[in-house]
Design a protein around this motif. Structure first.
Motif, PDB file in Angstrom:
ATOM      1  N   LYS A 193       0.812  -1.206   0.000  1.00 44.49           N
ATOM      2  CA  LYS A 193       0.000   0.000   0.000  1.00 44.49           C
ATOM      3  C   LYS A 193       0.852   1.265   0.000  1.00 44.49           C
ATOM      4  CE  LYS A 193      -3.959  -2.066   2.320  1.00 44.49           C
ATOM      5  NZ  LYS A 193      -4.824  -2.037   3.525  1.00 44.49           N
ATOM      6  N   GLN A 194       2.089   1.163   0.461  1.00 40.09           N
ATOM      7  CA  GLN A 194       2.973   2.313   0.527  1.00 40.09           C
ATOM      8  C   GLN A 194       3.930   2.390  -0.665  1.00 40.09           C
ATOM      9  OE1 GLN A 194       4.959   2.006   4.299  1.00 40.09           O
ATOM     10  NE2 GLN A 194       3.069   2.161   5.476  1.00 40.09           N
ATOM     11  N   LYS A 195       3.773   1.486  -1.592  1.00 39.23           N
ATOM     12  CA  LYS A 195       4.651   1.456  -2.752  1.00 39.23           C
ATOM     13  C   LYS A 195       4.102   2.363  -3.846  1.00 39.23           C
ATOM     14  CE  LYS A 195       7.955  -0.095  -5.449  1.00 39.23           C
ATOM     15  NZ  LYS A 195       9.334   0.261  -5.222  1.00 39.23           N
ATOM     16  N   SER A 196       4.901   3.332  -4.329  1.00 39.67           N
ATOM     17  CA  SER A 196       4.549   4.248  -5.423  1.00 39.67           C
ATOM     18  C   SER A 196       3.192   4.917  -5.191  1.00 39.67           C
ATOM     19  CB  SER A 196       4.523   3.496  -6.765  1.00 39.67           C
ATOM     20  OG  SER A 196       5.765   2.905  -7.015  1.00 39.67           O
ATOM     21  N   PRO A 197       3.074   5.758  -4.160  1.00 37.22           N
ATOM     22  CA  PRO A 197       1.771   6.364  -3.885  1.00 37.22           C
ATOM     23  C   PRO A 197       1.333   7.346  -4.953  1.00 37.22           C
ATOM     24  CG  PRO A 197       3.460   7.331  -2.491  1.00 37.22           C
ATOM     25  CD  PRO A 197       4.108   6.184  -3.191  1.00 37.22           C
ATOM     26  N   GLU A 198       2.261   7.849  -5.796  1.00 36.26           N
ATOM     27  CA  GLU A 198       1.845   8.808  -6.813  1.00 36.26           C
ATOM     28  C   GLU A 198       0.903   8.183  -7.836  1.00 36.26           C
ATOM     29  OE1 GLU A 198       5.692   6.940  -8.212  1.00 36.26           O
ATOM     30  OE2 GLU A 198       4.859   7.734  -6.386  1.00 36.26           O
ATOM     31  N   ARG A 229      -1.769  21.008   3.465  1.00 45.97           N
ATOM     32  CA  ARG A 229      -0.537  20.553   4.132  1.00 45.97           C
ATOM     33  C   ARG A 229      -0.665  20.802   5.625  1.00 45.97           C
ATOM     34  NH1 ARG A 229       5.198  21.792   1.917  1.00 45.97           N
ATOM     35  NH2 ARG A 229       5.493  20.002   3.262  1.00 45.97           N
ATOM     36  N   MET A 230      -0.353  19.773   6.416  1.00 46.39           N
ATOM     37  CA  MET A 230      -0.410  19.871   7.873  1.00 46.39           C
ATOM     38  C   MET A 230       0.964  19.517   8.414  1.00 46.39           C
ATOM     39  SD  MET A 230      -4.092  17.970   8.146  1.00 46.39           S
ATOM     40  CE  MET A 230      -3.567  16.862   6.826  1.00 46.39           C
ATOM     41  N   THR A 231       1.885  20.472   8.291  1.00 44.35           N
ATOM     42  CA  THR A 231       3.275  20.206   8.664  1.00 44.35           C
ATOM     43  C   THR A 231       3.527  20.385  10.142  1.00 44.35           C
ATOM     44  OG1 THR A 231       3.819  22.489   8.117  1.00 44.35           O
ATOM     45  CG2 THR A 231       4.113  20.846   6.394  1.00 44.35           C
ATOM     46  N   GLY A 232       2.674  21.066  10.847  1.00 46.44           N
ATOM     47  CA  GLY A 232       2.888  21.294  12.269  1.00 46.44           C
ATOM     48  C   GLY A 232       1.571  21.351  12.990  1.00 46.44           C
ATOM     49  N   SER A 233       1.409  22.398  13.820  1.00 46.05           N
ATOM     50  CA  SER A 233       0.166  22.581  14.546  1.00 46.05           C
ATOM     51  C   SER A 233      -0.892  23.183  13.627  1.00 46.05           C
ATOM     52  CB  SER A 233       0.406  23.483  15.754  1.00 46.05           C
ATOM     53  OG  SER A 233       0.807  24.773  15.307  1.00 46.05           O
ATOM     54  N   TYR A 234      -2.026  23.491  14.232  1.00 42.84           N
ATOM     55  CA  TYR A 234      -3.111  24.087  13.451  1.00 42.84           C
ATOM     56  C   TYR A 234      -2.707  25.444  12.880  1.00 42.84           C
ATOM     57  CZ  TYR A 234      -7.585  26.260  12.419  1.00 42.84           C
ATOM     58  OH  TYR A 234      -8.612  26.908  11.798  1.00 42.84           O
ATOM     59  N   GLY A 273     -11.316  13.080  -8.030  1.00 43.77           N
ATOM     60  CA  GLY A 273     -12.567  13.536  -7.445  1.00 43.77           C
ATOM     61  C   GLY A 273     -12.709  13.387  -5.955  1.00 43.77           C
ATOM     62  N   ILE A 274     -11.723  12.795  -5.248  1.00 41.17           N
ATOM     63  CA  ILE A 274     -11.806  12.665  -3.792  1.00 41.17           C
ATOM     64  C   ILE A 274     -10.449  12.996  -3.192  1.00 41.17           C
ATOM     65  CG2 ILE A 274     -13.630  10.913  -3.862  1.00 41.17           C
ATOM     66  CD1 ILE A 274     -11.513   8.808  -3.363  1.00 41.17           C
ATOM     67  N   PHE A 275     -10.426  13.309  -1.899  1.00 38.47           N
ATOM     68  CA  PHE A 275      -9.176  13.631  -1.224  1.00 38.47           C
ATOM     69  C   PHE A 275      -8.410  12.346  -0.924  1.00 38.47           C
ATOM     70  CE2 PHE A 275     -11.287  17.661  -0.450  1.00 38.47           C
ATOM     71  CZ  PHE A 275     -10.232  18.565  -0.535  1.00 38.47           C
ATOM     72  N   TYR A 276      -7.102  12.412  -1.159  1.00 38.03           N
ATOM     73  CA  TYR A 276      -6.213  11.269  -0.943  1.00 38.03           C
ATOM     74  C   TYR A 276      -5.255  11.617   0.196  1.00 38.03           C
ATOM     75  CZ  TYR A 276      -2.380   7.988  -1.737  1.00 38.03           C
ATOM     76  OH  TYR A 276      -1.414   7.040  -1.575  1.00 38.03           O
ATOM     77  N   ASP A 277      -5.209  10.741   1.224  1.00 37.48           N
ATOM     78  CA  ASP A 277      -4.358  11.008   2.388  1.00 37.48           C
ATOM     79  C   ASP A 277      -3.240   9.978   2.522  1.00 37.48           C
ATOM     80  OD1 ASP A 277      -5.875   8.833   2.994  1.00 37.48           O
ATOM     81  OD2 ASP A 277      -6.579   9.553   4.932  1.00 37.48           O
ATOM     82  N   GLY A 278      -2.856   9.355   1.408  1.00 39.48           N
ATOM     83  CA  GLY A 278      -1.798   8.352   1.472  1.00 39.48           C
ATOM     84  C   GLY A 278      -0.412   8.929   1.672  1.00 39.48           C
ATOM     85  N   ILE A 279      -0.234  10.240   1.446  1.00 38.93           N
ATOM     86  CA  ILE A 279       1.060  10.885   1.657  1.00 38.93           C
ATOM     87  C   ILE A 279       1.038  11.535   3.035  1.00 38.93           C
ATOM     88  CG2 ILE A 279       2.639  12.672   0.815  1.00 38.93           C
ATOM     89  CD1 ILE A 279       1.514  12.196  -1.964  1.00 38.93           C
ATOM     90  N   PRO A 280       2.037  11.293   3.868  1.00 36.87           N
ATOM     91  CA  PRO A 280       2.019  11.830   5.229  1.00 36.87           C
ATOM     92  C   PRO A 280       1.905  13.348   5.249  1.00 36.87           C
ATOM     93  CG  PRO A 280       3.727  10.162   5.006  1.00 36.87           C
ATOM     94  CD  PRO A 280       3.212  10.423   3.634  1.00 36.87           C
ATOM     95  N   ASN A 281       1.103  13.851   6.191  1.00 37.74           N
ATOM     96  CA  ASN A 281       0.941  15.287   6.465  1.00 37.74           C
ATOM     97  C   ASN A 281       0.329  16.049   5.284  1.00 37.74           C
ATOM     98  OD1 ASN A 281       2.193  14.871   8.984  1.00 37.74           O
ATOM     99  ND2 ASN A 281       4.225  15.146   8.058  1.00 37.74           N
ATOM    100  N   SER A 282      -0.345  15.355   4.383  1.00 37.76           N
ATOM    101  CA  SER A 282      -0.926  16.029   3.225  1.00 37.76           C
ATOM    102  C   SER A 282      -2.217  15.340   2.816  1.00 37.76           C
ATOM    103  CB  SER A 282       0.039  16.035   2.029  1.00 37.76           C
ATOM    104  OG  SER A 282       1.229  16.735   2.341  1.00 37.76           O
ATOM    105  N   ASN A 283      -3.155  16.178   2.374  1.00 42.68           N
ATOM    106  CA  ASN A 283      -4.384  15.699   1.739  1.00 42.68           C
ATOM    107  C   ASN A 283      -4.440  16.312   0.342  1.00 42.68           C
ATOM    108  OD1 ASN A 283      -5.459  14.007   3.639  1.00 42.68           O
ATOM    109  ND2 ASN A 283      -6.686  15.575   4.639  1.00 42.68           N
ATOM    110  N   ILE A 284      -4.545  15.481  -0.691  1.00 47.80           N
ATOM    111  CA  ILE A 284      -4.457  15.944  -2.073  1.00 47.80           C
ATOM    112  C   ILE A 284      -5.760  15.629  -2.792  1.00 47.80           C
ATOM    113  CG2 ILE A 284      -3.198  15.755  -4.246  1.00 47.80           C
ATOM    114  CD1 ILE A 284      -0.752  14.945  -2.683  1.00 47.80           C
TER     115      ILE A 284
END
Length: 636
Positions: free
Chosen positions: A140-145, A181-186, A151-162
């Motif tokens: 599941k972590q192989k080649s996430p690109e 991008r959620m690199t730190g706090s809110y 049409g939906i948000f993808y959260d397979g990349i850490p700290n990001s929703n695309i």
């Protein structure tokens, strides 16, 4: 004394060849079904052939215990179906060998399969399950690109929703991109909008390089950046082209096994028992800690004496202290403050209890899953024996080999087993049923079926004879078949026309007298029907006499007589008298008003039909007697 005979070797060979073939067929079907669930984790990941081969190897090992019962069911059914179809079972029984004696070699093989299934699930299966789970997690972590959907948000990349509106599979470009991008706090979140972009993995597979075109970047300002300055909530940046480097380890590797430590499917019997004790001890200590915390919050003293307890109970039982009147004596500010403090304490306590409930519920779930898996290993192995005693007797009963009817019956039995087992598993998993009941539901239903089929096969029953069921339904619905009488090509003994003529005239007179006496067209007496039953032997005698005459006249060479013999109705001589043979059943049916009324109308219908049958018999008697007189006149 048990001795291996040639018959045992013969049956074992036939079963063994079929078992090997059906096992691989069942294994292939189960693997395809399992593979279809995880096809998205395999396609387009660039996995090497050795990794895929390892994946299929562990998947096959994991599914072996599930394929064994189905293979035994199908192979045993086909084996004895073939033997019954080729009359080999008939020859075996004619030699004085019972069906259970013919089963004994396969019973031994089934018991060995049962032990092999237990060993497999205890030693090989758990290791295969662990390795397969780890490989699936890594895939599941192989080649996430390649996994970003449209049409939906993808959260397979850490700290990001695309979010991607459209993808060009040939060029690899992404269009209408939105990134959170959620690199730190809110306070350190960013929103990126771009017209198009591309996502590529770096050469070392440690990062993802995202190239964006024609977009804007919105980012919250951190609190330390706002100190001593104007209150700017965020900063905005427009760009024509921008590159973002995302931290991500895309290499394929086997993850740490600690992430799968709570999966009971990857444990042996001893490991499950050991881990259950450890989990119980851990969560018992957590429960005791929660209890001590709550006790310290509720009581100021570490221990409460018996005198203090009695005094507290006495104060709680008194009605002299009125909370509402005390609260009304407070000032408005004091009331507001007291209410606010009470609400805060209640909310805090509710949040605390919710968190503790989540922790303890998770512990109960883990313990329950371990118990379920321990029982499931035994029931899955036990299904090998159950399926044999369903498949082998069914094969001996239906006596049909090949891959037609046996496959259909096997699929139906396995579907029934799967529905019962999966339903019981889900209910036990959720804690709605006891574990022994949930996992024992399928064996509890199938074991009586196995005993029933084995008993019927041993007694040469016609449990699957469709003609018997058709006859039962015909009698229940009051349907009749046409009397099958045809002109014989060769007649050995001619009918006794003179005697038959005399008997038919007598039958006609008796029918006339019977119809006038019994008044079949009138409604029957309710009391006589259900409580004072009297048998109608007269109509039985008339029917027996008529059947004897028909049997004798069936040897006639005259076409008119033979044709009119087929027109005689098949009379029912008992259904017009009472609903059931047993008196107590009639009384019970009369007590149940709707049932009794339906049976009463049904019996009245049979009386009317009997009246019509008697009139038809008189007509046919007249025709046949006239024809007999003509034949007798010619013979003179």
């Amino acid at each position: 004394m048990f001795r291996i005979k040639k018959l045992d070797i013969f049956i074992a060979k036939q079963f063994g060849l079929l078992f090997i073939g059906t096992f691989f067929i069942c294994q292939f079907v189960l693997m395809m079904q399992f593979l279809w669930r995880y096809i998205d984790e395999l396609i387009g990941k660039g996995l090497s052939m050795d990794v895929l081969a390892e994946f299929f190897w562990y998947m096959g090992l994991m599914l072996v215990p599930q394929a064994l019962p189905l293979a035994i069911l199908l192979s045993s059914l086909i084996t004895f179906g073939n033997m019954g179809e080729s009359s080999e079972l008939t020859a075996i029984k004619a030699a004085g060998i019972s069906l259970m004696q013919a089963f004994r070699s396969l019973i031994v093989i089934t018991l060995l399969t049962f032990l092999a299934s237990l060993y497999f699930q205890n030693s090989i299966g758990p290791h295969a399950q662990r390795q397969l789970s780890l490989m699936l997690l890594s895939m599941k972590q192989k080649s996430p690109e390649l996994e970003i959907p449209e049409g939906i948000f993808y959260d397979g990349i850490p700290n990001s929703n695309i979010y991607v509106h459209h993808k060009d599979m040939q060029s690899g470009k992404l269009y209408s991109i939105m990134i959170y991008r959620m690199t730190g706090s809110y306070e350190d979140q960013a929103i990126i909008l771009a017209d198009s972009g591309m996502l590529q993995a770096t050469a070392e597979k440690k990062h993802l390089l995202m190239t964006l075109w024609s977009g804007e970047w919105f980012e919250n300002m951190q609190s330390q950046e706002l100190a001593g300055s104007a209150a700017v909530p965020y900063r905005r940046e427009s760009f024509t082209s921008k590159r973002i480097l995302l931290d991500y380890d895309g290499d394929f590797n086997i993850n740490d096994a600690s992430s799968m430590s709570n999966d009971a499917r990857g444990k042996s019997f001893s490991k499950i028992t050991h881990d259950m004790d450890s989990i119980k001890e851990t969560y018992d200590s957590i429960g005791r800690a929660y209890y001590n915390d709550d006790k310290l919050m509720a009581f100021a003293l570490p221990t409460v004496s018996k005198t203090d307890s009695l005094r507290a109970m006495k104060l709680a039982a008194t009605d002299k202290y009125d909370v509402d009147s005390t609260f009304a004596k407070l000032s408005l500010d004091q009331q507001r403050s007291a209410t606010s403090i009470a609400v805060q304490k209640a909310q805090s306590k509710m949040s605390d209890l919710s968190f503790k409930a989540m922790i303890t519920t998770d512990g109960d779930r883990l313990i329950r899953m371990h118990k379920i898996e321990w029982v499931a290993k035994i029931t899955l192995a036990l299904s090998c024996i159950i399926f044999f005693f369903i498949g082998a007797p069914l094969g001996a009963i239906i006596r049909k080999g090949g891959l037609g009817l046996p496959v259909l019956i096997s699929v139906l039995v396995f579907i029934l087993y799967y529905i019962l087992d999966n339903s019981g598993y889900q209910m036990a998993k959720r804690g709605m049923w006891a574990i022994w009941f949930g996992k024992g539901l399928a064996p509890a239903v199938l074991i009586p079926m196995a005993v029933f089929f084995t008993y019927k096969a041993n007694k040469d029953s016609v449990v699957f004879n469709m003609d018997a069921y058709v006859d039962i339904m015909r009698r229940l619905l009051g349907l009749r078949v046409k009397r099958p009488i045809y002109r014989k090509e060769v007649v050995i003994n001619d009918p006794a026309y003179a005697d038959d003529l005399r008997r038919l005239d007598a039958i006609t007179e008796r029918i006339t007298e019977y119809s006038a006496t019994h008044k079949l067209k009138h409604a029957p007496n309710w009391v006589k029907v259900f409580f004072k039953y009297e048998p109608d032997h007269l109509i039985e005698n008339i029917n027996e006499e008529l059947e004897a005459v028909i049997e004798d006249l069936s040897n006639s060479r005259d076409r008119t007589i033979v044709n009119h013999l087929s027109a005689y109705p098949m009379m029912s001589v008992k259904a017009h008298t009472r609903p059931f043979e047993r008196k107590w059943m009639n009384i019970v049916s009369a007590a149940i008003i709707p049932v009794g009324f339906v049976l009463y109308l049904r019996m009245w219908r049979f009386r009317l039909r009997l009246w019509k049958d008697l009139q038809r018999v008189k007509q046919e008697n007249q025709i046949i007697t006239d024809r007999i007189r003509i034949i007798l006149a010619k013979n003179k």
